[in-house]
Design a protein around this motif. Structure first.
Motif, short mmCIF file in Angstrom:
data_model
loop_
_atom_site.label_atom_id
_atom_site.label_comp_id
_atom_site.label_asym_id
_atom_site.label_seq_id
_atom_site.Cartn_x
_atom_site.Cartn_y
_atom_site.Cartn_z
N ILE A 1 0.84 -1.21 0.00
CA ILE A 1 0.00 0.00 0.00
C ILE A 1 0.87 1.25 0.00
O ILE A 1 0.62 2.22 -0.72
N ARG A 2 1.93 1.23 0.79
CA ARG A 2 2.86 2.38 0.84
C ARG A 2 3.47 2.63 -0.53
O ARG A 2 3.56 3.75 -1.00
N ASN A 3 3.90 1.55 -1.18
CA ASN A 3 4.53 1.68 -2.51
C ASN A 3 3.54 2.23 -3.54
O ASN A 3 3.89 3.06 -4.38
N ILE A 4 2.31 1.74 -3.47
CA ILE A 4 1.29 2.22 -4.43
C ILE A 4 0.99 3.69 -4.17
O ILE A 4 0.89 4.49 -5.10
N ASN A 5 0.87 4.05 -2.90
CA ASN A 5 0.61 5.46 -2.55
C ASN A 5 1.75 6.36 -3.02
O ASN A 5 1.52 7.47 -3.53
N ARG A 6 2.97 5.87 -2.84
CA ARG A 6 4.14 6.65 -3.26
C ARG A 6 4.12 6.86 -4.77
O ARG A 6 4.37 7.94 -5.27
N ALA A 7 3.82 5.79 -5.49
CA ALA A 7 3.75 5.87 -6.96
C ALA A 7 2.62 6.79 -7.39
O ALA A 7 2.75 7.58 -8.32
N ALA A 8 1.49 6.71 -6.67
CA ALA A 8 0.31 7.54 -7.02
C ALA A 8 0.62 9.02 -6.86
O ALA A 8 0.20 9.85 -7.66
N ALA A 9 1.40 9.33 -5.83
CA ALA A 9 1.74 10.74 -5.58
C ALA A 9 2.59 11.31 -6.72
O ALA A 9 2.56 12.51 -6.99
N GLU A 10 3.32 10.44 -7.39
CA GLU A 10 4.20 10.89 -8.48
C GLU A 10 3.49 10.96 -9.83
O GLU A 10 4.04 11.48 -10.79
N VAL A 11 2.28 10.42 -9.89
CA VAL A 11 1.53 10.44 -11.16
C VAL A 11 0.75 11.74 -11.25
O VAL A 11 -0.18 11.98 -10.50
N LYS A 12 1.16 12.61 -12.16
CA LYS A 12 0.49 13.91 -12.32
C LYS A 12 -0.67 13.81 -13.31
O LYS A 12 -1.62 14.57 -13.25
N SER A 13 -0.55 12.86 -14.24
CA SER A 13 -1.64 12.69 -15.22
C SER A 13 -1.63 11.27 -15.76
O SER A 13 -0.60 10.59 -15.74
#
Lengths: 211, 163
Positions: free
Chosen positions: A32-44
């Motif tokens: 979950i932490r990894n997915i959240n971290r990746a999600a924060a970096e996705v701007k579009s």
């Protein structure tokens, strides 16, 4: 004969459940932490999608296709192109819907149900739903090339529509790859996302609240 | 041992029969799916999506789903009694004062779309604009419109058939 029968009975009743590998609590938190971290970096996000609705009553399925765009933090465009035309745009607190005959703009601040739906859609496609422990019971399963995140709704408004939601994240990119939505009447909807492009510039007119 | 195997076989047959009986429409039915886009307008509010129907013997089963695939209404129309049974209704429409209207209106819509005999009534106004059928419940001020979705029929109607 008796031995064969007992072996068959064992195979049916006791054999391991086929499917993903369950994780320990610690492993789940890390995913979950990894997915959240990746999600924060996705701007579009920009991609095409295909949707299959399984209808238990009619013993049949309905397929649809379209395009999906997301722009951080709160813009989303969901456009169906086949076999019907339908447009759903979320831009901040406003929702715009349009089909061939009608257009509507809804302020989610004054419509509780729409607000929940909009929030859920945004959180599902960005992975933020994984942090919404007040909204869902969350479980994570290792599905070889994907992480399967199982969301069981807690809120009454969402529970009335869905019994559970499955999100599938690609292990390589940690971006949403598939969504399965299960309803109480045994219907289910499956969405697959294709040609996913992340962090590409998106025209603001995609999220305009008028045609 | 033989008696036990016979009992097990009977139980298995019973389970299979029970599972089959729970199906809304038999998978071996060759009747094609009838798909329409629909819109239901009530004042400022509207519900739109896909209306699907399938005949199975004396019953026409139908599902209304929105564009995202979320189910709104499942129903069964009995040709013999010309009545609709609502099998499931989305929460915001599942009210005691809405269900009777829904049943009557859906019955009329099914009759119209499936080319079945229907009674004319001053409460309803029926019209056709091109491919689109429009049914207006004048008393409750509810408008229904249906446009057929054109698709290439699949040569084989199996358990899971694409639209």
């Amino acid at each position: 004969m008796k031995r064969i029968f007992i072996a068959l009975l064992w195979a049916v009743c006791v054999a391991p459940v086929w499917g993903g590998t369950p994780l320990t609590a610690q492993q789940k938190q890390e995913v979950i932490r990894n997915i959240n971290r990746a999600a924060a970096e996705v701007k579009s996000i920009g991609c095409s999608f295909s949707q299959t609705k399984h209808l238990s009553l009619l013993n049949n399925q309905l397929e649809a296709k379209g395009k999906f765009y997301y722009k951080q933090p709160d813009k989303l465009r969901w456009e169906y192109t086949s076999p019907y035309q339908y447009l759903f745009i979320l831009n901040g607190s406003k929702v715009y819907t349009a089909n061939n005959t009608r257009q509507d703009v809804i302020d989610t601040n004054s419509n509780k149900v729409f607000k929940e739906i909009a929030r859920m859609m945004l959180n599902s496609v960005t992975g933020k739903a994984l942090s919404s422990s007040s909204d869902f019971e969350i479980d994570v399963v290792d599905e070889q090339t994907k992480w399967q995140v199982l969301l069981t709704p807690k809120k009454k408004e969402v529970k009335s529509f869905f019994s559970k939601i499955e999100l599938y994240f690609s292990k390589s990119t940690l971006v949403i790859a598939e969504i399965s939505i299960y309803e109480k009447n045994k219907n289910r909807t499956h969405m697959s996302f294709h040609q996913i492009a992340t962090n590409q510039p998106l025209d603001e007119t995609l999220f305009s609240l008028t045609r | 041992m033989k008696r036990f195997l016979a009992l097990l076989g009977s139980l298995l047959c019973l389970c299979l029969w029970s599972a089959k009986a729970q199906e809304g429409v038999a998978s071996s039915e060759p009747n094609p799916l009838r798909p329409y886009t629909f819109q239901i307008e009530m004042g400022q509010s509207a519900l739109s999506g896909v209306w699907l129907m399938r005949e199975a013997g004396d019953t026409i089963y139908g599902s209304l789903i929105n564009e995202f695939g979320v189910s709104a209404i499942d129903f069964a129309y009995a040709k013999r009694t010309e009545r609709v049974k609502l099998l499931s209704v989305v929460r915001f429409l599942d009210k005691w004062y809405i269900r009777p209207t829904l049943k009557k209106d859906i019955a009329l819509c099914v009759q119209l779309l499936c080319d079945l005999p229907h009674k004319t009534s001053a409460r309803y106004q029926l019209s056709q604009e091109g491919d689109t059928w429009v049914v207006k419940n004048l008393r409750r001020r509810i408008h229904y419109s249906f446009t057929p979705i054109l698709s290439t029929p699949s040569p084989h109607d199996t358990t899971e058939q694409s639209l």
